[in-house]
Design a protein around this motif. Structure first.
Motif, PDB file in Angstrom:
ATOM      1  N   ILE A  13       0.993  -2.382   7.886  1.00 53.81           N
ATOM      2  CA  ILE A  13       1.205  -2.873   6.666  1.00 53.81           C
ATOM      3  C   ILE A  13       0.427  -3.930   6.099  1.00 53.81           C
ATOM      4  O   ILE A  13      -0.465  -4.546   6.395  1.00 53.81           O
ATOM      5  CB  ILE A  13       2.719  -4.086   6.498  1.00 53.81           C
ATOM      6  CG1 ILE A  13       3.636  -3.490   7.218  1.00 53.81           C
ATOM      7  CG2 ILE A  13       2.434  -4.268   4.793  1.00 53.81           C
ATOM      8  CD1 ILE A  13       4.540  -4.963   6.967  1.00 53.81           C
ATOM      9  N   LYS A  21       1.399 -10.244   2.213  1.00 58.53           N
ATOM     10  CA  LYS A  21       1.481  -9.283   3.801  1.00 58.53           C
ATOM     11  C   LYS A  21       2.009  -9.511   5.014  1.00 58.53           C
ATOM     12  O   LYS A  21       3.429  -9.118   5.731  1.00 58.53           O
ATOM     13  CB  LYS A  21       0.056  -8.510   3.882  1.00 58.53           C
ATOM     14  CG  LYS A  21      -0.181  -7.489   3.456  1.00 58.53           C
ATOM     15  CD  LYS A  21      -1.706  -7.163   3.422  1.00 58.53           C
ATOM     16  CE  LYS A  21      -2.627  -8.538   3.883  1.00 58.53           C
ATOM     17  NZ  LYS A  21      -3.336  -9.497   3.596  1.00 58.53           N
ATOM     18  N   SER A  38      -1.989  -9.843  13.196  1.00 59.47           N
ATOM     19  CA  SER A  38      -2.549 -10.352  11.857  1.00 59.47           C
ATOM     20  C   SER A  38      -3.575  -9.624  12.459  1.00 59.47           C
ATOM     21  O   SER A  38      -4.291  -9.949  13.072  1.00 59.47           O
ATOM     22  CB  SER A  38      -3.040 -11.725  11.437  1.00 59.47           C
ATOM     23  OG  SER A  38      -3.570 -11.437   9.751  1.00 59.47           O
ATOM     24  N   GLU A 108      -0.332  -6.459  10.037  1.00 56.26           N
ATOM     25  CA  GLU A 108      -0.506  -6.139   8.658  1.00 56.26           C
ATOM     26  C   GLU A 108      -2.409  -6.815   8.569  1.00 56.26           C
ATOM     27  O   GLU A 108      -2.591  -7.088   9.978  1.00 56.26           O
ATOM     28  CB  GLU A 108       0.049  -7.437   8.313  1.00 56.26           C
ATOM     29  CG  GLU A 108       0.590  -8.703   8.756  1.00 56.26           C
ATOM     30  CD  GLU A 108      -0.838  -9.434   7.816  1.00 56.26           C
ATOM     31  OE1 GLU A 108      -0.789  -8.715   6.709  1.00 56.26           O
ATOM     32  OE2 GLU A 108      -1.076 -10.994   8.876  1.00 56.26           O
ATOM     33  N   TRP A 129       1.209   0.391   2.123  1.00 56.88           N
ATOM     34  CA  TRP A 129       0.165  -0.688   1.383  1.00 56.88           C
ATOM     35  C   TRP A 129       1.492  -1.196  -0.011  1.00 56.88           C
ATOM     36  O   TRP A 129       2.085  -1.353  -0.368  1.00 56.88           O
ATOM     37  CB  TRP A 129      -0.558  -0.090   1.359  1.00 56.88           C
ATOM     38  CG  TRP A 129      -1.421   0.690   2.321  1.00 56.88           C
ATOM     39  CD1 TRP A 129      -3.106  -0.407   2.282  1.00 56.88           C
ATOM     40  CD2 TRP A 129      -1.458   1.711   3.154  1.00 56.88           C
ATOM     41  NE1 TRP A 129      -3.660   0.115   3.316  1.00 56.88           N
ATOM     42  CE2 TRP A 129      -2.850   1.116   3.908  1.00 56.88           C
ATOM     43  CE3 TRP A 129      -0.829   2.142   3.036  1.00 56.88           C
ATOM     44  CZ2 TRP A 129      -3.086   2.298   4.973  1.00 56.88           C
ATOM     45  CZ3 TRP A 129      -1.076   3.757   4.233  1.00 56.88           C
ATOM     46  CH2 TRP A 129      -2.436   3.084   5.353  1.00 56.88           C
TER      47      TRP A 129
END
Length: 219
Positions: A13, A21, A38, A108, A129
């Motif tokens: 993502i 996100k 992340s 993400e 996205w």
């Protein structure tokens, strides 16, 4: 290529800062019972330049935004993402191919640059996205940084961050459109749970990493 939801092992993502996100990715990870990570945690780069109850703005972060013009801010962050990509690609590949034992992965971050993601040849991987309009992003940044209560110097840092965020999204969207990649508007009033549903539906429909249709607009 994505092989149905049953074969999915990695969900990526991407998107600029403050489009939701991390919140959406954590919901998706919970739904799939995947690990959540992340890209921000993989390497340091000057982050958000406003105070929170937990932390003050580090001097080097304040100097970064206060002194660099917008073009150099963008160059700095894009160079950082380029250096970080080999680590990201290794992480994706390990989960996508099963070399990393255990649950799948929801990853993400803004470091998921469209051109690099679209070039992945790993199996069982989907990518979406998130975007949001300028007013939505500005409102979120101003709210997080308590812009109305901030000093002129603090506002200046937030203004520079906001400008970088907007420029990044513009460049990112240009690549998303050029490559026909899937993107979703996270600022249209949908809850994180509804956006997670949309991410999962888009992932299930993809015939290649990031692509569920010819024009990059999920059906």
């Amino acid at each position: 290529m994505v092989v149905g939801m049953g074969g999915l092992r990695v969900v990526l993502i991407g998107g600029t800062s403050n489009v939701g996100k991390s919140t959406v990715a954590q919901v998706v990870a919970e739904r799939l019972r995947f690990a959540y990570r992340s890209t921000d945690r993989l390497a340091r780069h000057p982050g958000r330049p406003w105070r929170t109850p937990e932390r003050d703005v580090p001097p080097h972060v304040a100097e970064h935004y206060a002194t660099l013009p917008l073009d150099e801010l963008i160059t700095s962050v894009l160079d950082h993402y380029a250096r970080l990509w080999p680590r990201i690609e290794d992480l994706i590949t390990a989960h996508a191919t099963g070399a990393e034992a255990g649950a799948g992965l929801v990853l993400e971050g803004s470091a998921l640059w469209p051109t690099r993601v679209a070039g992945l040849t790993v199996p069982h991987t989907a990518a979406v996205w998130l975007t949001a309009g300028p007013a939505v992003v500005r409102g979120r940044i101003h709210g997080a940084g308590r812009y109305a209560e901030a000093t002129a110097a603090e506002r200046h840092l937030m203004d520079k961050f906001l400008a970088r965020t907007g420029r990044y999204q513009s460049l990112m969207l240009s690549e998303v459109h050029r490559l026909g990649l899937d993107h979703l508007d996270s600022g249209d009033g949908r809850s994180p749970e509804e956006l997670a549903d949309a991410v999962l539906a888009t992932a299930a429909a993809q015939h290649a990493v990031g692509r569920s249709s010819a024009d990059g607009h999920p059906r």
